[in-house]
Structures are given as structure tokens and as C-alpha cells.
Design an enzyme around this catalytic site. Structure first.
Site, PDB file in Angstrom:
ATOM      1  N   LYS A 116       0.793  -1.239   0.000  1.00  0.00           N
ATOM      2  CA  LYS A 116       0.000   0.000   0.000  1.00  0.00           C
ATOM      3  C   LYS A 116       0.823   1.286   0.000  1.00  0.00           C
ATOM      4  O   LYS A 116       0.441   2.264  -0.631  1.00  0.00           O
ATOM      5  CB  LYS A 116      -0.971   0.011   1.185  1.00  0.00           C
ATOM      6  CG  LYS A 116      -2.294  -0.666   0.862  1.00  0.00           C
ATOM      7  CD  LYS A 116      -3.296  -0.469   1.971  1.00  0.00           C
ATOM      8  CE  LYS A 116      -4.688  -0.779   1.473  1.00  0.00           C
ATOM      9  NZ  LYS A 116      -5.718  -0.659   2.486  1.00  0.00           N
ATOM     10  N   GLY A 126     -18.442  -2.443   8.604  1.00  0.00           N
ATOM     11  CA  GLY A 126     -17.619  -1.869   7.541  1.00  0.00           C
ATOM     12  C   GLY A 126     -17.856  -2.412   6.142  1.00  0.00           C
ATOM     13  O   GLY A 126     -17.084  -2.110   5.222  1.00  0.00           O
ATOM     14  N   ASP A 173     -10.057   3.802  -0.256  1.00  0.00           N
ATOM     15  CA  ASP A 173     -10.504   3.417   1.098  1.00  0.00           C
ATOM     16  C   ASP A 173     -11.150   4.619   1.763  1.00  0.00           C
ATOM     17  O   ASP A 173     -12.202   4.531   2.386  1.00  0.00           O
ATOM     18  CB  ASP A 173      -9.310   2.986   1.969  1.00  0.00           C
ATOM     19  CG  ASP A 173      -8.892   1.555   1.697  1.00  0.00           C
ATOM     20  OD1 ASP A 173      -9.728   0.775   1.210  1.00  0.00           O
ATOM     21  OD2 ASP A 173      -7.724   1.222   1.970  1.00  0.00           O
ATOM     22  N   GLU A 181       1.950   6.092  21.024  1.00  0.00           N
ATOM     23  CA  GLU A 181       2.904   6.785  20.120  1.00  0.00           C
ATOM     24  C   GLU A 181       2.397   6.758  18.681  1.00  0.00           C
ATOM     25  O   GLU A 181       2.576   7.721  17.937  1.00  0.00           O
ATOM     26  CB  GLU A 181       4.308   6.127  20.152  1.00  0.00           C
ATOM     27  CG  GLU A 181       5.044   6.233  21.484  1.00  0.00           C
ATOM     28  CD  GLU A 181       4.521   5.259  22.536  1.00  0.00           C
ATOM     29  OE1 GLU A 181       3.874   4.247  22.155  1.00  0.00           O
ATOM     30  OE2 GLU A 181       4.733   5.519  23.738  1.00  0.00           O
ATOM     31  N   GLY A 189      -3.293   1.319   9.598  1.00  0.00           N
ATOM     32  CA  GLY A 189      -3.556   1.910   8.281  1.00  0.00           C
ATOM     33  C   GLY A 189      -4.987   2.392   8.110  1.00  0.00           C
ATOM     34  O   GLY A 189      -5.230   3.481   7.567  1.00  0.00           O
TER      35      GLY A 189
HETATM   36  P1  NAP Z   1      -3.284  -2.511  11.282  1.00  0.00           P
HETATM   37  O1  NAP Z   1      -2.606  -1.475  10.487  1.00  0.00           O
HETATM   38  O2  NAP Z   1      -2.589  -3.804  11.553  1.00  0.00           O
HETATM   39  O3  NAP Z   1      -3.695  -1.850  12.704  1.00  0.00           O
HETATM   40  C1  NAP Z   1      -4.237  -2.658  13.719  1.00  0.00           C
HETATM   41  C2  NAP Z   1      -4.822  -1.793  14.824  1.00  0.00           C
HETATM   42  O4  NAP Z   1      -5.462  -2.656  15.780  1.00  0.00           O
HETATM   43  C3  NAP Z   1      -3.789  -0.974  15.604  1.00  0.00           C
HETATM   44  O5  NAP Z   1      -4.367   0.212  16.050  1.00  0.00           O
HETATM   45  C4  NAP Z   1      -3.514  -1.914  16.792  1.00  0.00           C
HETATM   46  O6  NAP Z   1      -3.042  -1.266  17.947  1.00  0.00           O
HETATM   47  C5  NAP Z   1      -4.893  -2.410  17.058  1.00  0.00           C
HETATM   48  N1  NAP Z   1      -4.867  -3.652  17.833  1.00  0.00           N
HETATM   49  C6  NAP Z   1      -4.506  -4.892  17.373  1.00  0.00           C
HETATM   50  N2  NAP Z   1      -4.615  -5.790  18.377  1.00  0.00           N
HETATM   51  C7  NAP Z   1      -5.052  -5.087  19.477  1.00  0.00           C
HETATM   52  C8  NAP Z   1      -5.371  -5.447  20.818  1.00  0.00           C
HETATM   53  N3  NAP Z   1      -5.276  -6.720  21.231  1.00  0.00           N
HETATM   54  N4  NAP Z   1      -5.802  -4.493  21.665  1.00  0.00           N
HETATM   55  C9  NAP Z   1      -5.922  -3.208  21.250  1.00  0.00           C
HETATM   56  N5  NAP Z   1      -5.640  -2.793  19.995  1.00  0.00           N
HETATM   57  C10 NAP Z   1      -5.208  -3.731  19.117  1.00  0.00           C
HETATM   58  O7  NAP Z   1      -4.674  -2.925  10.625  1.00  0.00           O
HETATM   59  P2  NAP Z   1      -5.584  -2.043   9.641  1.00  0.00           P
HETATM   60  O8  NAP Z   1      -5.228  -2.356   8.243  1.00  0.00           O
HETATM   61  O9  NAP Z   1      -5.569  -0.653  10.115  1.00  0.00           O
HETATM   62  O10 NAP Z   1      -7.027  -2.701   9.886  1.00  0.00           O
HETATM   63  C11 NAP Z   1      -7.750  -2.444  11.076  1.00  0.00           C
HETATM   64  C12 NAP Z   1      -9.157  -3.033  10.959  1.00  0.00           C
HETATM   65  O11 NAP Z   1      -9.891  -2.327   9.953  1.00  0.00           O
HETATM   66  C13 NAP Z   1      -9.163  -4.497  10.559  1.00  0.00           C
HETATM   67  O12 NAP Z   1     -10.092  -5.176  11.356  1.00  0.00           O
HETATM   68  C14 NAP Z   1      -9.629  -4.499   9.115  1.00  0.00           C
HETATM   69  O13 NAP Z   1     -10.393  -5.647   8.815  1.00  0.00           O
HETATM   70  C15 NAP Z   1     -10.503  -3.247   9.075  1.00  0.00           C
HETATM   71  N6  NAP Z   1     -10.543  -2.652   7.716  1.00  0.00           N
HETATM   72  C16 NAP Z   1     -11.746  -2.593   7.087  1.00  0.00           C
HETATM   73  C17 NAP Z   1     -11.828  -2.047   5.825  1.00  0.00           C
HETATM   74  C18 NAP Z   1     -13.164  -1.993   5.133  1.00  0.00           C
HETATM   75  O14 NAP Z   1     -13.206  -1.821   3.907  1.00  0.00           O
HETATM   76  N7  NAP Z   1     -14.260  -2.092   5.856  1.00  0.00           N
HETATM   77  C19 NAP Z   1     -10.676  -1.557   5.184  1.00  0.00           C
HETATM   78  C20 NAP Z   1      -9.464  -1.614   5.863  1.00  0.00           C
HETATM   79  C21 NAP Z   1      -9.410  -2.190   7.135  1.00  0.00           C
HETATM   80  P3  NAP Z   1      -1.434  -1.110  18.181  1.00  0.00           P
HETATM   81  O15 NAP Z   1      -1.026   0.042  17.317  1.00  0.00           O
HETATM   82  O16 NAP Z   1      -1.317  -0.825  19.634  1.00  0.00           O
HETATM   83  O17 NAP Z   1      -0.809  -2.409  17.766  1.00  0.00           O
END
Ligand code: NAP
Length: 285
Positions: free
Chosen positions: A70, A249, A106, A158, A133
Site C-alpha cells: 500500500k 464496515g 478506502d 505513540e 492503516g
Molecule cells: P493494522 O494497520 O494492523 O492496525 C491494527 C490496529 O489494531 C492498531 O491500532 C492496533 O493497535 C490495534 N490492535 C490490534 N490488536 C489489538 C489489541 N489486542 N488491543 C488493542 N488494539 C489492538 O490494521 P488495519 O489495516 O488498520 O485494519 C484495522 C481493521 O480495519 C481491521 O479489522 C480491518 O479488517 C478493518 N478494515 C476494514 C476495511 C473496510 O473496507 N471495511 C478496510 C481496511 C481495514 P497497536 O497500534 O497498539 O498495535
């Protein structure tokens, strides 16, 4: 769908891509629109430049891009849309004469999904939970679309601070702060739009919620959960338990796909076909 020598090939590049729902969106729309196009998944593991060069050489008209490409694709694009440049992430590539131009649908998808539920972003006070992301795109969307204030809550504070700083620097949006999720009680007042953008509650860990305390939802006017598997997360259930409307979502996924489809094929997809694609997605889940 009849595939022949004139069929345009589109697809998703990334790793892993086996579970993507994007083919459901694009192939449903293409079939309804009578477009001679097929959308498939390309499990790519080569270096980014090689992947883009290969796609261009094969005459691919449009691609979606997911993890781990990405941000990595940006240096190899012929051009980049201004919003995608500011966010620093691209999920859609459109072929031009000189190479691919990068966009971020997105953000457009999330905006359209929210507004399609009747939620107003302009002048709203927003809580974004997460700092990955998706949360980044969500927070930038709020800054771009006239939110009044943004609080980003994340386990790793952070990362939330970095997004808040970046938004201030790149968009001049000033009313933004970052806190640890554990400190949600420091958020003053009520009536917030809450965007849940962590992975917590995602299948198969469906009994988890980033905030378990029901009192949190007294601050919310409406909840938009970015997760769509399961279709109702525990976070959504907790919100609904406090009579707060909560949406998943799936429409964000749908509308980011529609935006990409429209750019690739230079068409506008009629609402009834968008709804057909939505029903196909629901059936697939
Ligand atoms: P990512 O970059 O890996 O970020 C993950 C996030 O979840 C971070 O803020 C992380 O916190 C937090 N997290 C993970 N495990 C945790 C825990 N046990 N307790 C508290 N916080 C936790 O993932 P992403 O790409 O942003 O995706 C995030 C979500 O959005 C996913 O569920 C994905 O399916 C969804 N999404 C949906 C769409 C859609 O089209 N609807 C598009 C994109 C993403 P830390 O920073 O502290 O690790």
C-alpha cells in the site's frame, strides 16, 4: 460471464489475498453493466517495482493494492492523486500512458459509507479507535471533510500521536489529540461519532472489544465499525445495548470497490447495481 480475447483483466495484488471479497464486488458489477472485464486476485511476493512493471507490461488496466504494497508502490507510480499522496497510502492503480496513477479509494469508500447511513461528518466530533492503516485513513477523512474535532485512541499511544502530528502538519487541521485507549474516560462530553478501526473483534476473536466498559457508549451518538467479519462485532453489540446505532464496515468495502471500478471503466455505477453488489457481498460472508 463470457471470457474472450478482448476481456480486460483487473485484480488485487498483495499477500495474502486468498480471502479477498473484491472479486465479488467487481465481477458482480461488471456482469450487471455488461463490461467485458474479469477481476481476480494476484498473490504477489516479488519486490514492488517488479510487480508493477509486470502488471503494466501485461496490459493490466487497473489494480487494487493491499498489504504489503500500500505504501511501497508510491515511488514506482507515474502519478499520484493528491489525497493519496497526503495520506501516504494507495489502494487503487489506474493505468495511464506512462505507468500507473495511484489513488486511495478506502478513504472515499469510508466517506460514502458513512454518509449513506445518514451520518454527517461536517462539524462532528469524532473518536477514532486504532492507529493502524485503516485508522489513519479514517482520521485523514475526518480532517478532509470538516470534522470539528478528532480524538485518536490507541493501545500504542505513540502511533496515535504520530498520526495526529502528521494530520496537523499536512492538513493544518488543529483540533486533534491522541490518547491511550485505556484513558478513554478523559474524553469530555457526549454526542461523538465513533469510528472503530482496530482489529479487535475481528473473526475468529469475536468475543473481544477494544473497549469493554458500557459507560463508554454514553459518549457516542453513532458507531461505525470498520470490521465486517463478523457482521455484528461485540463493540457494535455493546453500542446497540445502549441504544446507539452501529454499522459494520461492509459498505466501506463496497464503496471503495465501486470508486475503483468507476475510475477503471470511466462509468458511473447505477445505485441498483451497487445494491446488487452489496447483496452479493452479504451472501458471500
Ligand atoms: P493494522 O494497520 O494492523 O492496525 C491494527 C490496529 O489494531 C492498531 O491500532 C492496533 O493497535 C490495534 N490492535 C490490534 N490488536 C489489538 C489489541 N489486542 N488491543 C488493542 N488494539 C489492538 O490494521 P488495519 O489495516 O488498520 O485494519 C484495522 C481493521 O480495519 C481491521 O479489522 C480491518 O479488517 C478493518 N478494515 C476494514 C476495511 C473496510 O473496507 N471495511 C478496510 C481496511 C481495514 P497497536 O497500534 O497498539 O498495535
Amino acid at each position: 460471464m463470457k471470457i474472450n480475447g478482448k476481456t480486460k483483466v483487473m485484480g488485487l495484488i498483495g499477500h495474502p489475498v486468498e480471502h479477498t471479497l473484491s472479486p465479488v464486488i467487481h465481477n458482480t458489477i461488471a456482469e450487471c453493466m455488461g463490461e467485458n472485464m474479469v477481476y481476480t486476485a494476484f498473490p504477489a511476493t516479488e519486490d514492488t517495482q517488479a510487480v508493477l512493471k509486470g502488471a503494466f507490461a501485461l496490459g493490466i488496466q487497473g489494480m487494487n493494492v493491499t498489504v504489503p504494497y500500500k505504501s511501497a508502490v508510491i515511488p514506482y507510480l507515474a502519478d499520484i492523486d493528491n489525497e493519496a499522496k497526503i495520506i501516504g497510502a494507495v489502494n487503487t492503480l489506474v493505468r495511464t500512458e506512462d505507468g500507473f496513477k495511484g489513488y486511495n479509494t478506502d478513504l472515499k469508500g469510508l466517506y460514502r459509507a458513512i454518509t449513506s447511513e445518514g451520518i454527517r461528518l461536517e462539524k462532528s466530533r469524532v473518536i477514532v479507535i486504532g492507529a493502524g492503516g485503516a485508522a489513519r485513513a479514517a482520521a485523514f477523512m475526518c480532517a478532509f471533510h470538516g470534522a470539528e474535532s478528532i480524538v485518536i485512541c490507541n493501545r500504542t499511544v505513540e502511533k496515535a500521536e504520530n498520526i495526529a502530528r502528521e494530520i496537523q502538519e499536512k492538513t493544518q487541521f488543529g483540533n486533534i489529540r491522541a490518547i491511550s485507549i485505556a484513558d478513554w474516560m478523559s474524553i469530555k462530553g457526549e454526542g461523538y461519532l465513533v469510528l472503530q478501526a482496530t482489529k479487535v473483534g475481528l473473526y475468529p476473536d469475536t468475543e473481544a472489544s477494544p473497549i469493554e466498559d458500557e459507560a463508554f457508549f454514553e459518549k457516542a451518538a453513532v458507531v461505525y465499525e470498520l470490521i465486517y467479519t463478523p457482521q455484528e462485532t461485540k463493540f457494535m453489540r455493546l453500542a446497540k445495548g445502549k441504544q446507539i446505532p452501529a454499522y459494520n464496515g461492509l459498505k466501506m468495502l463496497l464503496y471503495q470497490g465501486v470508486a475503483a471500478y468507476e475510475m477503471w471503466n470511466r462509468v458511473q455505477v447505477p445505485e441498483e447495481i451497487v445494491q446488487k453488489a452489496y447483496r452479493a457481498l452479504q451472501e458471500e460472508l
